[in-house]
Enzyme design. Structure first.
Site, PDB file in Angstrom:
ATOM      1  N   ASP A 434       1.692  -5.333   6.560  1.00  0.00           N
ATOM      2  CA  ASP A 434       0.532  -4.484   6.688  1.00  0.00           C
ATOM      3  C   ASP A 434       0.366  -3.874   7.837  1.00  0.00           C
ATOM      4  O   ASP A 434       1.032  -4.304   8.906  1.00  0.00           O
ATOM      5  CB  ASP A 434      -0.700  -4.826   5.996  1.00  0.00           C
ATOM      6  CG  ASP A 434      -1.545  -4.152   5.415  1.00  0.00           C
ATOM      7  OD1 ASP A 434      -1.967  -2.835   5.815  1.00  0.00           O
ATOM      8  OD2 ASP A 434      -1.783  -4.099   3.801  1.00  0.00           O
ATOM      9  N   HIS A 472       0.682   4.032  -5.724  1.00  0.00           N
ATOM     10  CA  HIS A 472      -0.195   5.098  -6.458  1.00  0.00           C
ATOM     11  C   HIS A 472      -1.016   5.634  -5.277  1.00  0.00           C
ATOM     12  O   HIS A 472      -1.656   6.735  -5.635  1.00  0.00           O
ATOM     13  CB  HIS A 472      -0.941   4.432  -7.507  1.00  0.00           C
ATOM     14  CG  HIS A 472      -2.400   3.649  -7.122  1.00  0.00           C
ATOM     15  ND1 HIS A 472      -3.582   3.511  -8.093  1.00  0.00           N
ATOM     16  CD2 HIS A 472      -2.514   2.901  -6.082  1.00  0.00           C
ATOM     17  CE1 HIS A 472      -4.570   2.896  -7.445  1.00  0.00           C
ATOM     18  NE2 HIS A 472      -3.980   2.485  -6.118  1.00  0.00           N
TER      19      HIS A 472
HETATM   20  C1  LIG Z   1      -4.745  -0.215  -1.742  1.00  0.00           C
HETATM   21  S1  LIG Z   1      -4.478  -1.128  -0.694  1.00  0.00           S
HETATM   22  C2  LIG Z   1      -3.517  -2.334  -1.503  1.00  0.00           C
HETATM   23  C3  LIG Z   1      -4.188  -3.817  -1.031  1.00  0.00           C
HETATM   24  C4  LIG Z   1      -3.270  -4.983  -1.927  1.00  0.00           C
HETATM   25  N1  LIG Z   1      -2.032  -4.882  -2.313  1.00  0.00           N
HETATM   26  C5  LIG Z   1      -3.904  -5.026  -3.081  1.00  0.00           C
HETATM   27  O1  LIG Z   1      -3.450  -4.716  -4.453  1.00  0.00           O
HETATM   28  O2  LIG Z   1      -5.213  -5.531  -3.122  1.00  0.00           O
HETATM   29  C6  LIG Z   1      -3.254  -0.327   0.359  1.00  0.00           C
HETATM   30  C7  LIG Z   1      -2.600  -1.297   1.474  1.00  0.00           C
HETATM   31  O3  LIG Z   1      -1.643  -0.471   2.140  1.00  0.00           O
HETATM   32  C8  LIG Z   1      -1.833  -0.631   3.508  1.00  0.00           C
HETATM   33  N2  LIG Z   1      -1.127   0.595   4.213  1.00  0.00           N
HETATM   34  C9  LIG Z   1      -1.352   1.644   4.526  1.00  0.00           C
HETATM   35  N3  LIG Z   1      -0.220   2.077   5.249  1.00  0.00           N
HETATM   36  C10 LIG Z   1       0.506   1.345   5.321  1.00  0.00           C
HETATM   37  C11 LIG Z   1       1.849   1.390   6.109  1.00  0.00           C
HETATM   38  N4  LIG Z   1       2.420   2.578   6.517  1.00  0.00           N
HETATM   39  N5  LIG Z   1       2.638   0.253   6.134  1.00  0.00           N
HETATM   40  C12 LIG Z   1       2.125  -0.787   5.675  1.00  0.00           C
HETATM   41  N6  LIG Z   1       1.125  -1.065   4.928  1.00  0.00           N
HETATM   42  C13 LIG Z   1       0.331  -0.003   4.854  1.00  0.00           C
HETATM   43  C14 LIG Z   1      -3.289  -0.700   3.748  1.00  0.00           C
HETATM   44  O4  LIG Z   1      -3.581  -1.135   4.932  1.00  0.00           O
HETATM   45  C15 LIG Z   1      -3.633  -1.214   2.541  1.00  0.00           C
HETATM   46  O5  LIG Z   1      -3.833  -2.766   2.893  1.00  0.00           O
HETATM   47  C1  LIG Z   2     -11.420   3.986  -8.926  1.00  0.00           C
HETATM   48  O1  LIG Z   2     -11.790   4.106  -7.574  1.00  0.00           O
HETATM   49  C2  LIG Z   2     -10.580   3.140  -7.107  1.00  0.00           C
HETATM   50  C3  LIG Z   2      -9.886   2.353  -7.704  1.00  0.00           C
HETATM   51  C4  LIG Z   2      -8.720   1.540  -7.073  1.00  0.00           C
HETATM   52  O2  LIG Z   2      -8.209   0.762  -7.992  1.00  0.00           O
HETATM   53  C5  LIG Z   2      -8.444   1.987  -5.823  1.00  0.00           C
HETATM   54  C6  LIG Z   2      -7.143   1.386  -5.107  1.00  0.00           C
HETATM   55  O3  LIG Z   2      -6.412   0.665  -5.784  1.00  0.00           O
HETATM   56  C7  LIG Z   2      -7.071   1.511  -3.868  1.00  0.00           C
HETATM   57  O4  LIG Z   2      -6.066   0.841  -3.300  1.00  0.00           O
HETATM   58  C8  LIG Z   2      -8.051   2.456  -3.074  1.00  0.00           C
HETATM   59  C9  LIG Z   2      -7.689   2.778  -1.737  1.00  0.00           C
HETATM   60  C10 LIG Z   2      -8.981   3.195  -0.939  1.00  0.00           C
HETATM   61  C11 LIG Z   2      -8.980   3.257   0.250  1.00  0.00           C
HETATM   62  C12 LIG Z   2      -7.768   3.466   1.203  1.00  0.00           C
HETATM   63  O5  LIG Z   2      -7.636   3.620   2.366  1.00  0.00           O
HETATM   64  C13 LIG Z   2      -6.696   3.097   0.320  1.00  0.00           C
HETATM   65  O6  LIG Z   2      -5.478   3.160   1.077  1.00  0.00           O
HETATM   66  C14 LIG Z   2      -6.579   2.647  -1.106  1.00  0.00           C
HETATM   67  O7  LIG Z   2      -8.737   2.983  -3.801  1.00  0.00           O
HETATM   68  C15 LIG Z   2      -9.234   2.834  -5.189  1.00  0.00           C
HETATM   69  C16 LIG Z   2     -10.318   3.254  -5.743  1.00  0.00           C
END
Ligand SMILES: C[S@@+](CC[C@H](N)C(=O)[O-])C[C@H]1O[C@@H](n2cnc3c(N)ncnc32)[C@H](O)[C@@H]1O
Ligand SMILES: COc1cc(O)c2c(=O)c(O)c(-c3ccc(O)c(O)c3)oc2c1
Length: 571
Positions: A434, A472
């Site tokens: 990450d 997504h």
């Molecule tokens: C929506 S979160 C998903 C977190 C986790 N996989 C989950 O399902 O709870 C997206 C993650 O992508 C990471 N991310 C964003 N840009 C990235 C990059 N360029 N390289 C690696 N990770 C990144 C963010 O820091 C964040 O933790």
């Molecule tokens: C309905 O609202 C939702 C539902 C989800 O399931 C997600 C989700 O999965 C998610 O990654 C993120 C998200 C938010 C901020 C960030 O900087 C990012 O990288 C991801 O927002 C969400 C918002």
């Protein structure tokens, strides 16, 4: 909010003026929007077609696959026609009182409206001309639709000489009745500021009698369409009422009671004053209707039959003492920070910010979260509660995780999923990749290692690469870049076999009934990706295109996690 946005942009009117099914490009050009907004319009319309506000048909234009939009009962939303329910939908943008429902139960104001705005509704309108106008127009639009039927109700109005319309507002109804029954003397009684400056009405014309079955038929169709519009105009109420029940701890209290719980037991356990008992009864009635609670009849100690509340499978997922607990997800979605961007959807389409979130809050979501520890906490808890559900199933996925030795969880955050997978498959070596600031200070263990980096730059080599809720968030172009990096990471691997595992939504998989029931929430998620971020949800065809472009040969989709599927792709 999405319906309100469509009205703000004038979409029903533009399609109506077109006089034949209208393609997406015709619609975008007629709305004078930049082509960059075309994809967002397509996705909003997809949701509105699903909810029955528009329909599509194949057009006779050059390309056979072109779909044309046409109007359904959304005809009731045309600004040029009467009745026009648009003002009603647009007025329902003050969600704040609904967000205050829980606080009101715990406080002393007369209504949640007063909790939110500091004054009762009528006083607030008196002091707030803009909203007073918006609201009066909404009520007038609501009356228009009734007027069409009232004029035919001979049996009701013919055998009387005078009528007082109490709370008649801008007297649209009274005027209509007078027009149809000119023998009547009609008085409208309302608050002074409402009726101030209203001109006296004239008896205009007599409308001939119609057959009652004809009236009923016409009325039934039109009022069904009205109910459809109102259900959607008020649908945020479901979110707020559920969130209020969680704030008060209603599911927990019923759970601790260990048997069906009567209203008076519930109110007393919640330590609410008896004066709030009626409101709790009515909130519960709505939540029983929507399936979050159920009622059972049982005999009390005096052998009298009583209604009592029990939990349903949905409210069992909202218990604070249990895992999984989806309460934080509901509370986050009802939070003003999450709700306001939806109200900015129309302004965003007409403006230049990257997302409606930015239009509403002045900064993209990740930056806003960085600067707002309160909301950051609320949101992180919501995402963690969402992950709990998947962890429960992941441990049983032997065929996915058994035959490999190493796994990289890309964008794995603080390693919640990686730890759950390791607990079930301890032979694995896991790496969480990450951004450096996310994994800084995360302690490595024997088989779990954190790497700070950038997935666009390089991904550590492993047998399998996992992306949960990551793809997504990104555009097609970015996803292909990331997937190409995965191919390199898998190729580096000595065994030269491996796979990418994606956990995300797949749209349009509605061949079986369970899946079809999930279509609406998937389509809402897709629009949420417009409103909050810049990502999208994808159909199987759209996923496949990405995989092929990145050089993968085969894939397999398993709908394992409700709205989310597990997608395995192979080089
Ligand atoms: C929506 S979160 C998903 C977190 C986790 N996989 C989950 O399902 O709870 C997206 C993650 O992508 C990471 N991310 C964003 N840009 C990235 C990059 N360029 N390289 C690696 N990770 C990144 C963010 O820091 C964040 O933790
Ligand atoms: C309905 O609202 C939702 C539902 C989800 O399931 C997600 C989700 O999965 C998610 O990654 C993120 C998200 C938010 C901020 C960030 O900087 C990012 O990288 C991801 O927002 C969400 C918002």
């Amino acid at each position: 909010m999405v319906l309100g946005c469509a009205i703000q942009l004038g979409i029903p009117d533009v399609i109506h003026s077109h006089k034949q099914p209208m393609t997406l490009s015709q619609l975008v050009s007629e709305l004078k929007l930049p082509p960059a907004k075309s994809d967002a319009i397509h996705r909003l319309m997809r949701l509105l077609v699903y909810s029955g506000f528009f329909a599509t048909t194949n057009t006779i234009l050059l390309d056979e696959n072109q779909q044309g939009y046409y109007l359904t009962p959304s005809k009731l939303l045309l600004k040029s026609e009467i009745p026009n329910l648009s003002p009603y939908v647009r007025a329902i943008v003050s969600v704040n009182p609904w967000q205050s429902l829980g606080d009101w139960f715990l406080g002393n104001e007369t209504t949640p409206f007063e909790t939110a705005h500091g004054a009762p509704m009528w006083e607030f309108f008196h002091q707030n001309l803009r909203f007073n106008n918006v609201f009066n127009e909404a009520m007038a639009s609501d009356s228009q639709i009734m007027c069409l039927v009232v004029k035919d109700c001979k049996e009701v109005f013919l055998d009387m000489d005078s009528l007082v319309d109490v709370g008649g507002g801008t007297e649209i109804i009274a005027n209509t009745i007078l027009a149809a029954f000119p023998h009547l003397k009609c008085t409208v009684l309302d608050l002074p500021h409402v009726v101030a400056n209203m001109p006296d009405t004239q008896n205009l014309k007599y409308v001939g009698e119609k057959d009652i079955s004809e009236i009923l038929q016409m009325a039934s169709e039109m009022f069904q369409a009205q109910a459809h519009i109102y259900k959607h105009a008020l649908s945020y109420a479901n979110c707020m009422v559920l969130s209020c029940a969680i704030q008060l701890g209603i599911p927990d209290v019923i759970h601790s009671h260990k048997q069906p719980m009567t209203l008076s037991q519930l109110v007393s356990q919640l330590k609410l004053p008896p004066a709030k008992s009626d409101a709790i009864y009515r909130v519960m009635r709505l939540l029983v209707y929507s399936g979050f609670f159920a009622t059972r009849e049982f005999l009390d100690e005096n052998s009298e039959s009583q209604q009592a509340y029990v939990l349903t499978p949905s409210s069992k997922l909202l218990l604070k003492s249990e895992i999984p607990n989806l309460s934080p997800f509901v509370r986050a979605m009802a939070d003003p920070v999450m709700v306001n961007p939806w109200q900015s959807l129309g302004d965003w389409i007409l403006g230049n910010e990257t997302t409606p979130f930015e239009t509403a809050h002045g900064a993209p979501m990740w930056q806003f979260c960085d600067q707002n520890p309160r909301f950051n906490n609320v949101f992180n808890e919501a995402m963690a509660s969402d992950s709990q559900m998947m962890c429960l199933v992941a441990k049983d996925c032997k065929q996915v995780f058994q035959d490999m030795n190493s796994l990289v969880d890309v964008g794995g955050g603080t390693g919640v999923i990686a730890k759950a997978i390791l607990a079930a498959f301890p032979h694995l070596k896991c790496t969480v990749l990450d951004l450096p600031q996310v994994v800084a200070n995360m302690p490595d263990t024997d088989n779990l290692k954190y790497v700070g980096g950038d997935m666009f730059h390089s991904i550590p080599s492993a047998d399998a690469i996992l992306f949960k809720h990551v793809m997504h968030n990104w555009s097609d172009e970015d996803c292909v870049k990331i997937l190409k990096k995965c191919r390199e990471a898998i190729k580096d691997n000595k065994k030269n076999e491996g796979k990418v595992v994606i956990i995300d939504i797949v749209l349009d998989r509605d061949e079986d009934e369970d899946e079809a029931n999930m279509t609406e929430v998937k389509l809402i998620y897709d629009v949420a990706m417009i409103v909050l971020l810049t990502g999208r949800e994808r159909t199987e065809k759209e996923w496949k295109k990405l995989f092929l472009e990145a050089g993968f040969m085969t894939y397999k989709i398993t709908p394992l996690f409700g709205i989310r599927s597990l997608i395995e792709i192979f080089p």
